[in-house]
Design an enzyme around this catalytic site. Structure first.
Site, PDB file in Angstrom:
ATOM      1  N   LYS A  59      40.253  30.133  52.535  1.00  0.00           N
ATOM      2  CA  LYS A  59      40.181  28.668  52.618  1.00  0.00           C
ATOM      3  C   LYS A  59      41.575  28.078  52.813  1.00  0.00           C
ATOM      4  O   LYS A  59      41.799  27.249  53.679  1.00  0.00           O
ATOM      5  CB  LYS A  59      39.538  28.148  51.331  1.00  0.00           C
ATOM      6  CG  LYS A  59      39.335  26.656  51.275  1.00  0.00           C
ATOM      7  CD  LYS A  59      38.516  26.297  50.035  1.00  0.00           C
ATOM      8  CE  LYS A  59      38.550  24.801  49.772  1.00  0.00           C
ATOM      9  NZ  LYS A  59      37.764  24.427  48.600  1.00  0.00           N
TER      10      LYS A  59
ATOM     11  N   GLU B 245      46.905  38.092  48.350  1.00  0.00           N
ATOM     12  CA  GLU B 245      46.160  39.335  48.625  1.00  0.00           C
ATOM     13  C   GLU B 245      45.690  39.347  50.083  1.00  0.00           C
ATOM     14  O   GLU B 245      45.861  40.328  50.805  1.00  0.00           O
ATOM     15  CB  GLU B 245      44.921  39.443  47.716  1.00  0.00           C
ATOM     16  CG  GLU B 245      45.213  39.718  46.261  1.00  0.00           C
ATOM     17  CD  GLU B 245      45.386  38.453  45.441  1.00  0.00           C
ATOM     18  OE1 GLU B 245      45.665  37.380  46.027  1.00  0.00           O
ATOM     19  OE2 GLU B 245      45.263  38.531  44.208  1.00  0.00           O
TER      20      GLU B 245
ATOM     21  N   GLY C  34      35.340  27.527  46.955  1.00  0.00           N
ATOM     22  CA  GLY C  34      35.354  28.933  47.367  1.00  0.00           C
ATOM     23  C   GLY C  34      34.104  29.678  46.945  1.00  0.00           C
ATOM     24  O   GLY C  34      33.447  30.347  47.745  1.00  0.00           O
ATOM     25  N   ARG C  35      33.727  29.553  45.676  1.00  0.00           N
ATOM     26  CA  ARG C  35      32.575  30.332  45.172  1.00  0.00           C
ATOM     27  C   ARG C  35      31.240  29.733  45.596  1.00  0.00           C
ATOM     28  O   ARG C  35      30.193  30.252  45.229  1.00  0.00           O
ATOM     29  CB  ARG C  35      32.681  30.486  43.658  1.00  0.00           C
ATOM     30  CG  ARG C  35      32.793  29.188  42.882  1.00  0.00           C
ATOM     31  CD  ARG C  35      33.214  29.433  41.429  1.00  0.00           C
ATOM     32  NE  ARG C  35      33.513  28.185  40.734  1.00  0.00           N
ATOM     33  CZ  ARG C  35      34.671  27.548  40.769  1.00  0.00           C
ATOM     34  NH1 ARG C  35      35.660  28.024  41.511  1.00  0.00           N
ATOM     35  NH2 ARG C  35      34.859  26.442  40.088  1.00  0.00           N
TER      36      ARG C  35
ATOM     37  N   GLU D 134      33.724  31.235  36.568  1.00  0.00           N
ATOM     38  CA  GLU D 134      34.813  30.426  37.118  1.00  0.00           C
ATOM     39  C   GLU D 134      34.431  28.943  37.106  1.00  0.00           C
ATOM     40  O   GLU D 134      35.277  28.062  37.023  1.00  0.00           O
ATOM     41  CB  GLU D 134      35.163  30.881  38.544  1.00  0.00           C
ATOM     42  CG  GLU D 134      36.554  30.461  38.975  1.00  0.00           C
ATOM     43  CD  GLU D 134      37.041  31.119  40.251  1.00  0.00           C
ATOM     44  OE1 GLU D 134      38.233  31.425  40.340  1.00  0.00           O
ATOM     45  OE2 GLU D 134      36.226  31.341  41.172  1.00  0.00           O
TER      46      GLU D 134
ATOM     47  N   HIS E  31      19.591  53.465  31.594  1.00  0.00           N
ATOM     48  CA  HIS E  31      20.121  54.756  31.146  1.00  0.00           C
ATOM     49  C   HIS E  31      21.580  54.623  30.718  1.00  0.00           C
ATOM     50  O   HIS E  31      22.283  55.619  30.617  1.00  0.00           O
ATOM     51  CB  HIS E  31      19.973  55.791  32.266  1.00  0.00           C
ATOM     52  CG  HIS E  31      18.537  55.987  32.656  1.00  0.00           C
ATOM     53  ND1 HIS E  31      17.759  56.988  32.116  1.00  0.00           N
ATOM     54  CD2 HIS E  31      17.733  55.270  33.473  1.00  0.00           C
ATOM     55  CE1 HIS E  31      16.535  56.895  32.616  1.00  0.00           C
ATOM     56  NE2 HIS E  31      16.495  55.853  33.436  1.00  0.00           N
TER      57      HIS E  31
ATOM     58  N   LYS F  78      48.886  33.663  38.732  1.00  0.00           N
ATOM     59  CA  LYS F  78      49.397  33.709  40.113  1.00  0.00           C
ATOM     60  C   LYS F  78      50.876  33.315  40.140  1.00  0.00           C
ATOM     61  O   LYS F  78      51.690  33.971  40.778  1.00  0.00           O
ATOM     62  CB  LYS F  78      48.642  32.691  40.984  1.00  0.00           C
ATOM     63  CG  LYS F  78      47.367  33.160  41.600  1.00  0.00           C
ATOM     64  CD  LYS F  78      46.986  32.163  42.689  1.00  0.00           C
ATOM     65  CE  LYS F  78      45.521  32.147  42.994  1.00  0.00           C
ATOM     66  NZ  LYS F  78      45.131  31.070  43.891  1.00  0.00           N
TER      67      LYS F  78
HETATM   68  C1  G6Q Z   1      36.623  30.244  44.178  1.00  0.00           C
HETATM   69  C2  G6Q Z   1      38.026  30.384  43.830  1.00  0.00           C
HETATM   70  C3  G6Q Z   1      38.701  31.647  44.323  1.00  0.00           C
HETATM   71  C4  G6Q Z   1      39.058  31.626  45.803  1.00  0.00           C
HETATM   72  C5  G6Q Z   1      40.017  32.775  46.088  1.00  0.00           C
HETATM   73  C6  G6Q Z   1      40.382  32.890  47.550  1.00  0.00           C
HETATM   74  O1  G6Q Z   1      35.958  29.284  43.923  1.00  0.00           O
HETATM   75  O2  G6Q Z   1      38.722  29.260  44.190  1.00  0.00           O
HETATM   76  O3  G6Q Z   1      37.920  32.790  44.066  1.00  0.00           O
HETATM   77  O4  G6Q Z   1      37.928  31.707  46.593  1.00  0.00           O
HETATM   78  O5  G6Q Z   1      41.184  32.619  45.317  1.00  0.00           O
HETATM   79  O6  G6Q Z   1      40.973  31.719  48.007  1.00  0.00           O
HETATM   80  P1  G6Q Z   1      41.206  31.487  49.527  1.00  0.00           P
HETATM   81  O7  G6Q Z   1      39.885  31.426  50.194  1.00  0.00           O
HETATM   82  O8  G6Q Z   1      41.970  30.196  49.647  1.00  0.00           O
HETATM   83  O9  G6Q Z   1      42.005  32.663  50.023  1.00  0.00           O
END
Ligand code: G6Q
Length: 526
Positions: free
Chosen positions: A209, A215, A270-271, A356, A387, A515
């Site tokens: 986003k 990462e 994001g989620r 989250e 199990h 972070k």
């Molecule tokens: C989701 C969070 C988090 C996010 C990641 C990746 O709701 O905000 O999981 O999706 O940190 O972020 P980017 O899409 O900006 O790389």
């Protein structure tokens, strides 16, 4: 949307506390015995799904009080505010409109007075066309070969949804395409995937986003270096790298052609983003029509959430029951048990969605909450969990509600597996509820030939206390449409709980501190 009085001081909460004292320990078996229609009455259908919530430690008065609590906390107004595009994510001053991404009608959805639907439809159309061109082989790599492998590079919300959905829908995935998901900054993750794919036939989807996540940017840069090291030129990058982002400037700076960027907007968390361009890997794997069927399923659940009375509203019921156990039974976790191997990543997906979103300890207006909020969400597919950790669910010291999730129809044609799978699913929820008494254990042991001290010594170990709650959620099948409805159900459940607890489900400040510190330490390590 800010709650005017603390949760524990609302009349409904106080009445619920009193009700818990009076009736909360009543065995569920007694509730069934005194009401032959309990199963029919405490089950609900919506968007093609069926929820049986009869195996819960709740009676009619408790359910009525929970609905009253939802009304007192302003759930209906909060729901209307979300669907109307109001800026309900108050700490980031953003609207929350993942529901617009799956809005299938002609209705406008406005943010700041502007209809967002034309842009939503435009990206969806571009995604669909791109996905079909890769699938039918019209989109070729730089040597002229068709794409065989798709590597999504993203993390958190830009990884878990598409990864979960592609696994869930593998039965309808394109036979030529193998999907890979790289998220971890640990180079083993990317290196492991790169060792299995060929540069000439691989398409990388860089999903972020913000396009700043360390990462994702590190993995994308390494993937690009690997691609160029294979002998491909800079001009070939456009055929092998596409981006999913809200940040065009950063995408261009990375070297991805903006013609190959699929956008979304700040009002998509994001989620909550698998319905947006973040779902591109899903569209690539299962095709445009199936992706849209997933949106249809989610939209049907949105309609159910908006239209059904609170008492017959699936996300409302699931959310309120969760609040009941968290607030009045001390349940600190909830187990998700999908009886479907293809839903193996669903617990991890729901972990992010719920924890989250509602793992917060201050209310929307910054005051400390006065009850526990989000429980720990965890789980594994059945029957594997049986199990492993089900021992603790049956005989451990904590009350852990379980969500059993099962598709009625199998996606495979192997004889007998599905009957046995479903039998196990139903057996587990029943065993949790009925338990096994000391008298039953004694009878069982004595018919096995034991007697006296030897028998008595074993009795306490073999007693199951029972009265352990669960929900059973049945899907007709594991189709894109059912999956869409299932995920939307949990999204709205999370929203319902956030309104009751009074927290903002749509920010995530808790992930920031680590972070920032990691950035400082990385510089020191260098
Ligand atoms: C989701 C969070 C988090 C996010 C990641 C990746 O709701 O905000 O999981 O999706 O940190 O972020 P980017 O899409 O900006 O790389």
């Amino acid at each position: 949307m800010n709650p005017s009085i603390p949760l524990t001081q609302t009349p409904a909460w106080r009445a619920l506390a009193a009700h818990r004292e009076e009736a909360g320990d009543r065995p569920m078996t007694e509730l069934f015995a005194s009401d032959p229609a309990r199963f029919e009455r405490l089950s609900v259908r919506g968007a093609g799904l069926f929820l049986d919530y009869s195996k819960n430690r709740i009676d009619d008065r408790g359910l009525a009080l929970l609905a009253e609590l939802a009304r007192e906390r302003g759930l209906e107004a909060a729901r209307a505010a979300m669907f109307a595009g109001q800026r309900i994510n108050n700490t980031e001053d953003r609207a929350v409109l993942h529901v617009a991404l799956r809005n299938r009608g002609d209705a406008a959805v406005e943010v700041n007075g502007a209809d967002v639907m034309p842009a939503v439809r435009d990206v969806l159309q571009r995604m669909g066309a791109f996905a079909e061109s890769v699938r039918d082989g019209a989109w070729r790599g730089h040597t002229g070969e068709a794409i065989t492998d798709i590597v999504n590079i993203g993390i958190g919300g830009s990884d878990l949804g598409p990864a979960m959905a592609c696994q869930a829908l593998a039965a309808c995935g394109h036979p030529r395409l193998t999907m890979h998901f790289v998220s971890n900054i640990d180079g083993d993750h990317l290196a492991g995937v790169l060792a299995r794919v060929k540069p000439a036939t691989t398409l990388f989807v860089v999903a972020s986003k913000t396009f700043t996540t360390i990462e994702t940017m590190t993995n994308a840069t390494s993937a690009r270096t690997w691609f160029l090291a294979s002998g491909a030129g800079e001009a070939d990058v456009a055929k092998h790298f596409v981006a999913v982002s809200t940040n065009a400037e950063r995408v261009a700076a990375f070297g991805i052609d903006l013609a190959n960027m699929f956008g979304f907007w700040d009002w998509v968390g994001g989620r909550y983003s698998m319905w947006s361009a973040v779902g591109l890997p899903i569209a690539l794997y299962v095709g445009r029509d199936a992706f849209e069927a997933m949106l249809e399923g989610a939209h049907a659940m949105d309609r159910h959430f908006v239209d059904a009375p609170l008492e017959q509203n699936m996300p409302v019921i699931l959310g309120l029951l969760g609040v009941w156990y968290r607030g009045f039974f001390g349940s600190a976790s909830v187990s998700i048990a999908p009886y479907a191997q293809a839903l193996a990543r669903l617990p991890a997906y729901l972990q992010q969605l719920e924890m989250e979103s509602n793992g917060k300890s201050v209310t929307r207006d910054g005051r400390p909450v006065d009850t526990p909020t989000c429980p720990v969400i965890w789980g594994e597919p059945g029957t594997n969990g049986q199990h492993a950790f089900f021992q603790l669910l049956h005989q451990g010291t904590d009350l852990i509600p379980v969500d059993f999730i099962a598709p009625l129809k199998a996606s495979h044609s192997l004889a007998d597996h599905h009957r046995l799978l479903l039998a196990n699913c139903i057996a587990q929820s029943k065993a949790l509820m009925v338990g096994k008494s000391a008298a039953e254990v004694r009878a069982e042991l004595s018919s096995a030939g034991l007697a006296g001290e030897a028998l008595e010594a074993l009795v306490p170990h073999r007693v199951f206390p029972g009265n352990r709650p669960s929900n059973t959620l049945l899907l007709p099948d594991l189709s894109p449409c059912s999956l869409g409805a299932l995920v939307a159900l949990y999204e709205h459940k999370v929203f319902v709980q956030s309104v009751i607890w009074g927290v903002n489900a749509f920010d995530q400040w808790g992930v920031e501190l680590g972070k920032q510190i990691a950035t400082r330490i990385a510089a020191e390590l260098a």
